[in-house]
Design an enzyme around this catalytic site. Structure first.
Site, mmCIF file in Angstrom:
data_model
loop_
_atom_site.group_PDB
_atom_site.id
_atom_site.type_symbol
_atom_site.label_atom_id
_atom_site.label_comp_id
_atom_site.label_asym_id
_atom_site.label_seq_id
_atom_site.Cartn_x
_atom_site.Cartn_y
_atom_site.Cartn_z
ATOM 1 N N ASN A 1 7.695 -5.498 -0.935
ATOM 2 C CA ASN A 1 7.916 -4.625 -0.183
ATOM 3 C C ASN A 1 6.148 -4.383 0.294
ATOM 4 O O ASN A 1 5.767 -3.747 -0.206
ATOM 5 C CB ASN A 1 8.001 -3.458 -1.093
ATOM 6 C CG ASN A 1 8.283 -1.871 -0.149
ATOM 7 O OD1 ASN A 1 7.454 -2.026 1.722
ATOM 8 N ND2 ASN A 1 8.803 -0.734 -0.445
ATOM 9 N N ALA B 1 3.269 -0.921 4.759
ATOM 10 C CA ALA B 1 2.450 -0.928 6.180
ATOM 11 C C ALA B 1 2.685 -2.169 6.504
ATOM 12 O O ALA B 1 2.151 -1.949 7.341
ATOM 13 C CB ALA B 1 2.038 -0.216 6.316
ATOM 14 N N PRO C 1 1.084 -1.205 -0.060
ATOM 15 C CA PRO C 1 -0.326 0.240 -0.002
ATOM 16 C C PRO C 1 0.904 1.577 -0.075
ATOM 17 O O PRO C 1 1.996 1.861 1.029
ATOM 18 C CB PRO C 1 -0.774 0.147 0.805
ATOM 19 C CG PRO C 1 -0.258 -1.061 2.151
ATOM 20 C CD PRO C 1 0.743 -2.756 1.135
ATOM 21 N N ASN C 2 0.532 2.241 -0.604
ATOM 22 C CA ASN C 2 1.335 3.631 -0.466
ATOM 23 C C ASN C 2 2.358 3.930 -1.896
ATOM 24 O O ASN C 2 2.956 4.420 -2.063
ATOM 25 C CB ASN C 2 0.950 4.615 0.309
ATOM 26 C CG ASN C 2 -0.238 4.459 1.783
ATOM 27 O OD1 ASN C 2 -0.665 5.069 1.129
ATOM 28 N ND2 ASN C 2 -0.150 3.821 2.360
ATOM 29 N N HIS D 1 4.193 -4.259 9.213
ATOM 30 C CA HIS D 1 4.088 -4.372 10.401
ATOM 31 C C HIS D 1 2.985 -4.897 11.149
ATOM 32 O O HIS D 1 3.014 -5.493 12.571
ATOM 33 C CB HIS D 1 4.439 -3.103 10.843
ATOM 34 C CG HIS D 1 5.296 -2.472 10.014
ATOM 35 N ND1 HIS D 1 6.853 -2.808 10.127
ATOM 36 C CD2 HIS D 1 5.559 -1.253 9.070
ATOM 37 C CE1 HIS D 1 7.590 -1.878 9.605
ATOM 38 N NE2 HIS D 1 6.563 -0.668 8.554
ATOM 39 N N GLU E 1 12.932 -9.584 1.267
ATOM 40 C CA GLU E 1 11.440 -8.182 1.346
ATOM 41 C C GLU E 1 12.779 -7.374 0.785
ATOM 42 O O GLU E 1 13.584 -7.554 1.779
ATOM 43 C CB GLU E 1 11.814 -8.889 3.110
ATOM 44 C CG GLU E 1 11.051 -7.177 3.929
ATOM 45 C CD GLU E 1 11.038 -7.622 5.454
ATOM 46 O OE1 GLU E 1 10.773 -9.443 6.289
ATOM 47 O OE2 GLU E 1 10.762 -6.957 5.771
ATOM 48 N N ARG F 1 4.936 10.704 -2.622
ATOM 49 C CA ARG F 1 4.562 10.868 -1.497
ATOM 50 C C ARG F 1 6.074 10.932 -0.427
ATOM 51 O O ARG F 1 7.476 10.050 -0.184
ATOM 52 C CB ARG F 1 4.587 8.974 -1.201
ATOM 53 C CG ARG F 1 4.173 8.858 0.732
ATOM 54 C CD ARG F 1 4.144 6.834 0.257
ATOM 55 N NE ARG F 1 3.874 6.485 1.724
ATOM 56 C CZ ARG F 1 4.242 5.368 1.984
ATOM 57 N NH1 ARG F 1 5.031 4.361 1.360
ATOM 58 N NH2 ARG F 1 4.239 4.992 3.344
ATOM 59 N N ARG G 1 13.823 3.804 12.269
ATOM 60 C CA ARG G 1 12.346 4.873 12.155
ATOM 61 C C ARG G 1 11.301 4.667 13.173
ATOM 62 O O ARG G 1 11.667 4.147 14.563
ATOM 63 C CB ARG G 1 11.318 4.875 11.653
ATOM 64 C CG ARG G 1 12.273 4.783 9.697
ATOM 65 C CD ARG G 1 11.718 4.759 8.510
ATOM 66 N NE ARG G 1 10.382 5.731 8.515
ATOM 67 C CZ ARG G 1 9.633 5.689 7.713
ATOM 68 N NH1 ARG G 1 9.031 4.517 6.999
ATOM 69 N NH2 ARG G 1 8.338 6.038 7.523
ATOM 70 N N HIS H 1 12.855 -3.121 1.923
ATOM 71 C CA HIS H 1 11.942 -1.315 2.720
ATOM 72 C C HIS H 1 13.590 -0.048 1.597
ATOM 73 O O HIS H 1 14.639 -0.604 2.129
ATOM 74 C CB HIS H 1 12.372 -1.492 3.724
ATOM 75 C CG HIS H 1 11.204 -2.461 4.429
ATOM 76 N ND1 HIS H 1 9.938 -2.198 4.712
ATOM 77 C CD2 HIS H 1 11.653 -4.038 4.828
ATOM 78 C CE1 HIS H 1 9.366 -3.962 4.930
ATOM 79 N NE2 HIS H 1 10.810 -4.239 5.219
ATOM 80 N N ARG I 1 7.911 0.207 13.475
ATOM 81 C CA ARG I 1 8.551 -0.171 12.140
ATOM 82 C C ARG I 1 9.501 -1.327 12.554
ATOM 83 O O ARG I 1 9.945 -1.640 11.500
ATOM 84 C CB ARG I 1 9.034 1.413 11.076
ATOM 85 C CG ARG I 1 7.263 2.170 10.524
ATOM 86 C CD ARG I 1 8.474 2.958 10.040
ATOM 87 N NE ARG I 1 7.141 4.082 10.240
ATOM 88 C CZ ARG I 1 5.884 3.971 8.625
ATOM 89 N NH1 ARG I 1 5.722 3.300 8.352
ATOM 90 N NH2 ARG I 1 5.239 5.610 9.650
ATOM 91 N N TYR J 1 11.215 8.423 0.733
ATOM 92 C CA TYR J 1 11.286 7.995 0.106
ATOM 93 C C TYR J 1 11.927 7.702 -1.145
ATOM 94 O O TYR J 1 12.189 7.401 -2.072
ATOM 95 C CB TYR J 1 9.551 7.094 -0.511
ATOM 96 C CG TYR J 1 9.329 6.544 1.388
ATOM 97 C CD1 TYR J 1 9.762 5.308 1.426
ATOM 98 C CD2 TYR J 1 7.653 6.752 1.300
ATOM 99 C CE1 TYR J 1 8.967 4.872 3.380
ATOM 100 C CE2 TYR J 1 7.323 6.235 2.993
ATOM 101 C CZ TYR J 1 8.160 5.559 3.576
ATOM 102 O OH TYR J 1 7.714 5.260 4.324
HETATM 103 C C1 DQA Z 1 8.253 1.209 3.526
HETATM 104 C C2 DQA Z 1 8.679 0.933 5.216
HETATM 105 C C3 DQA Z 1 6.999 1.009 5.520
HETATM 106 O O1 DQA Z 1 6.943 1.214 7.248
HETATM 107 C C4 DQA Z 1 5.984 1.718 5.089
HETATM 108 O O2 DQA Z 1 4.574 1.888 5.924
HETATM 109 C C5 DQA Z 1 6.556 1.818 3.412
HETATM 110 C C6 DQA Z 1 7.232 1.784 3.542
HETATM 111 C C7 DQA Z 1 9.903 1.236 2.551
HETATM 112 O O3 DQA Z 1 10.013 0.994 2.211
HETATM 113 O O4 DQA Z 1 10.625 1.987 3.211
HETATM 114 O O5 DQA Z 1 4.620 2.031 3.783
HETATM 115 O O6 DQA Z 1 7.682 -0.705 3.676
#
Ligand code: DQA
Length: 147
Positions: free
Chosen positions: A76, A79, A12-13, A82, A100, A20, A109, A102, A113, A25
């Site tokens: 990835n 959110a 997501p996102n 977690h 995995e 964003r 952070r 990130h 997280r 990021y």
């Molecule tokens: C993330 C880290 C996560 O904590 C966060 O919710 C994200 C992006 C990262 O790529 O750094 O949406 O996975």
């Protein structure tokens, strides 16, 4: 020889990358990341299947589809990293390398997280190397599956 298949799942996102929180990021958009992944896969005579969703169940289904249909998975979960027992359970279906990734360093952070629900069921984790982490994940996948 059949091309090796590498599945890539974005949570997501991540469709908002570039716009964003660029301080966290970076400025690279998801389509730019996906394009670099496609280029790198091609160079390595592999194919990528890329999926993004903002919905937990859809990501579970994408992991289920990847099971038995790819040689490696790069994920990835954003959110859901977690929070999601469902993603963790789905990943246990796979018997191929799972990486995995990130973009940010989740351990530098907020405390919530620091915990990844999937870290102990994946092959390895990349955290904090920016969007380049996706390409490093693909290098690792290619190396592991011999693409
Ligand atoms: C993330 C880290 C996560 O904590 C966060 O919710 C994200 C992006 C990262 O790529 O750094 O949406 O996975």
């Amino acid at each position: 020889m059949e091309k090796k298949q590498i599945a890539v799942i974005h949570g997501p996102n991540l469709n908002m990358l570039g716009a964003r929180e660029p301080g966290t990021y970076g400025a690279t958009s998801l389509s730019e990341i996906n394009e670099s992944l496609r280029r790198k896969a091609k160079k390595n005579n592999a194919e990528v299947q890329i999926f993004q969703s903002n919905h937990e169940g859809e990501i579970v289904e994408a992991i289920q589809r990847a099971s038995g249909n790819c040689h490696a998975l790069i994920i990835n979960p954003a959110a859901y990293t977690h929070t999601s027992v469902a993603l963790r359970d789905a990943l246990l279906l796979l018997d191929v390398p799972v990486i995995e990734i990130h973009i940010s360093n989740i351990y530098k952070r907020e405390a919530f997280r620091h915990k990844s629900m999937i870290a102990d069921v994946v092959t390895g984790q990349i955290s904090g190397l920016g969007s380049a982490g996706y390409l490093l994940a693909m290098d690792a996948a290619v190396e592991m599956i011999g693409a």
